[in-house]
Enzyme design. Sequence first.
Site, PDB file in Angstrom:
ATOM      1  N   TYR A   1       4.600 -11.481  15.348  1.00 47.16           N
ATOM      2  CA  TYR A   1       3.556 -11.462  14.577  1.00 47.16           C
ATOM      3  C   TYR A   1       2.315 -11.235  15.207  1.00 47.16           C
ATOM      4  CZ  TYR A   1       0.339 -11.476  10.134  1.00 47.16           C
ATOM      5  OH  TYR A   1      -0.016 -11.047   9.148  1.00 47.16           O
TER       6      TYR A   1
ATOM      7  N   ALA B   1      -4.695   2.566  -3.744  1.00 45.90           N
ATOM      8  CA  ALA B   1      -6.092   2.071  -3.505  1.00 45.90           C
ATOM      9  C   ALA B   1      -6.564   3.005  -2.263  1.00 45.90           C
ATOM     10  CB  ALA B   1      -5.989   0.439  -3.107  1.00 45.90           C
TER      11      ALA B   1
HETATM   12  P1  NAI Z   1       1.502  -9.105  -1.632  1.00 42.91           P
HETATM   13  O1  NAI Z   1       2.540  -8.253  -1.480  1.00 42.91           O
HETATM   14  O2  NAI Z   1       1.716 -10.483  -2.539  1.00 42.91           O
HETATM   15  O3  NAI Z   1       0.329  -8.468  -2.476  1.00 42.91           O
HETATM   16  C1  NAI Z   1      -0.168  -6.786  -2.028  1.00 42.91           C
HETATM   17  C2  NAI Z   1      -1.058  -6.480  -3.159  1.00 42.91           C
HETATM   18  O4  NAI Z   1      -1.455  -5.140  -2.758  1.00 42.91           O
HETATM   19  C3  NAI Z   1      -0.367  -6.364  -4.472  1.00 42.91           C
HETATM   20  O5  NAI Z   1      -1.611  -6.625  -5.615  1.00 42.91           O
HETATM   21  C4  NAI Z   1      -0.005  -4.701  -4.561  1.00 42.91           C
HETATM   22  O6  NAI Z   1       0.043  -4.169  -5.961  1.00 42.91           O
HETATM   23  C5  NAI Z   1      -1.304  -4.199  -3.645  1.00 42.91           C
HETATM   24  N1  NAI Z   1      -0.860  -3.071  -3.218  1.00 42.91           N
HETATM   25  C6  NAI Z   1      -0.012  -2.614  -2.297  1.00 42.91           C
HETATM   26  N2  NAI Z   1       0.102  -1.238  -1.743  1.00 42.91           N
HETATM   27  C7  NAI Z   1      -1.108  -0.660  -2.491  1.00 42.91           C
HETATM   28  C8  NAI Z   1      -1.662   0.540  -2.895  1.00 42.91           C
HETATM   29  N3  NAI Z   1      -1.380   1.484  -2.116  1.00 42.91           N
HETATM   30  N4  NAI Z   1      -2.663   0.625  -3.812  1.00 42.91           N
HETATM   31  C9  NAI Z   1      -2.935  -0.318  -4.417  1.00 42.91           C
HETATM   32  N5  NAI Z   1      -2.592  -1.602  -4.334  1.00 42.91           N
HETATM   33  C10 NAI Z   1      -1.599  -1.748  -3.433  1.00 42.91           C
HETATM   34  O7  NAI Z   1       0.803  -9.637  -0.210  1.00 42.91           O
HETATM   35  P2  NAI Z   1      -0.016 -11.016   0.196  1.00 42.91           P
HETATM   36  O8  NAI Z   1       1.071 -11.737   1.084  1.00 42.91           O
HETATM   37  O9  NAI Z   1      -0.692 -11.361  -0.924  1.00 42.91           O
HETATM   38  O10 NAI Z   1      -0.734 -10.294   1.386  1.00 42.91           O
HETATM   39  C11 NAI Z   1      -2.380  -9.987   1.049  1.00 42.91           C
HETATM   40  C12 NAI Z   1      -3.078 -10.195   2.148  1.00 42.91           C
HETATM   41  O11 NAI Z   1      -2.881 -11.261   2.920  1.00 42.91           O
HETATM   42  C13 NAI Z   1      -2.297  -9.184   3.563  1.00 42.91           C
HETATM   43  O12 NAI Z   1      -3.240  -8.717   4.440  1.00 42.91           O
HETATM   44  C14 NAI Z   1      -1.559 -10.270   4.320  1.00 42.91           C
HETATM   45  O13 NAI Z   1      -1.430  -9.874   5.594  1.00 42.91           O
HETATM   46  C15 NAI Z   1      -2.434 -11.386   4.117  1.00 42.91           C
HETATM   47  N6  NAI Z   1      -1.915 -12.416   4.436  1.00 42.91           N
HETATM   48  C16 NAI Z   1      -0.594 -13.257   3.879  1.00 42.91           C
HETATM   49  C17 NAI Z   1      -0.020 -14.201   4.489  1.00 42.91           C
HETATM   50  C18 NAI Z   1       1.400 -14.773   3.916  1.00 42.91           C
HETATM   51  O14 NAI Z   1       1.983 -15.452   4.468  1.00 42.91           O
HETATM   52  N7  NAI Z   1       1.734 -14.277   2.960  1.00 42.91           N
HETATM   53  C19 NAI Z   1      -0.650 -15.209   5.319  1.00 42.91           C
HETATM   54  C20 NAI Z   1      -1.948 -14.823   5.607  1.00 42.91           C
HETATM   55  C21 NAI Z   1      -2.681 -13.587   5.311  1.00 42.91           C
END
Ligand code: NAI
Length: 397
Positions: A235, A111
């Site tokens: 964090y 992406a």
């Molecule tokens: P996750 O690891 O479950 O999902 C990440 C997504 O990004 C996946 O769909 C993956 O395929 C995609 N991805 C990663 N690198 C990529 C690339 N180079 N090109 C295309 N796609 C790519 O992550 P999660 O936990 O859902 O995090 C998403 C957002 O939410 C982040 O910004 C995170 O900081 C934020 N967040 C997470 C929390 C948590 O407790 N997990 C709490 C609050 C916010």
Amino acid sequence: MIIEPKMRGFICFTSHPKGCEQNVLNQINYVKSKGAINGAKKVLVIGCSTGFGLASRITSAFGSNAATLGICFEKPGVEGKPGTAGWYNTAAFEKFAEEEGLYAKTINGDAFSNEVKAEAIEAIKENLGEVDLVIYSLAAPRRTNPVDGKTYRSVLKPIDGEYTNKTVDFHSGKVSDVSIQPVQDEEEISNTVQVMGGGDWKLWMEALGEAGVLADGVKTVAYSYIGPEITFPIYRNGTIGKAKDHLEATAHELTENMASIHGEAYVSVNKALVTQASSAIPVIPLYISLLFKVMKEEGVHEGCIEQIQRLYSDRLYAGSDIPVDEKGRIRVDDWEMREDIQEKVSKLWDIADSNNLSEIGDLEGYKHEFMSLFGFDIEGVDYSAEVDETTSVKSIQ
Ligand code: NAI
């Protein structure tokens, strides 16, 4: 093949297509049970295959009958070697979307690159015309910035000196102290901002805007986290926190840039949850296992899908002005941050050790959530049966 979990630390090397499918179906059923949301109809989800991004795609499609274009970076399975959970989630999502006649296309690639952005614009022009919601939900360890061609790596480090606190190995339940060395130089901070800040979000929105594929009144949302003081050094006041500051500042910039099309950019601060990204941050798994226990007892526990369904129905598309905090952020971490919840967690934090964690914390819940990220430990799935590890994603040839 018959697929079993193969775990090391916060990594699982296998995932289960049927379990992932059931996970997706459970999320779809949850969204449907909450009723229709008068939300966007043409949605781009960047980071669509796991965690909050997958939940966003599901909520758009099955809450608002939206056509969705998803971007992810996943590995398909090959004979004898399972693919990633995000791949199987996407295969299942597309299958269920098609059954309901919903447009769903996925681009599997980087992406951060210009090529994937161009491919997405092409797909929007060809099939959707424009998009009225863009979700930005990437969590990645590195990014090659197409502007300077350099590859940046993010680090999870404190900034103001060494940080020592408790953490848990959630497989064994062993609680121990962990010391994390601070950043060596400013560059480690700026590299993390390059990867997890708002730079790429801005490039996406500029490219979409220049291509004329953003609808009038478009909304775009990226996800952030704040959390309690005990985790601040690693964090919010650490390298990742600097990236989140940048992401939040970018939202204001994007809103200004989209004034002519009445576009709005938001950051939504979400709750701490077990995802592949959060399991990798020391200290956080212990906090989450105590938090889950307290929130479950209080009847306010949520997973990704409950969080995002509430974000859409009670914040983004509630039909009134979107409520935001003093910094302009949407808050769906409101229940996590409730004073009574935080007070209880903080008391448990002080006494948590290897002997009492299974009682005072929700270690079992954590383990279950972690296993289920990869499609394991899901009710109704026969793990002794042969499954097709080469399951394909329909829209990806
Ligand atoms: P996750 O690891 O479950 O999902 C990440 C997504 O990004 C996946 O769909 C993956 O395929 C995609 N991805 C990663 N690198 C990529 C690339 N180079 N090109 C295309 N796609 C790519 O992550 P999660 O936990 O859902 O995090 C998403 C957002 O939410 C982040 O910004 C995170 O900081 C934020 N967040 C997470 C929390 C948590 O407790 N997990 C709490 C609050 C916010």
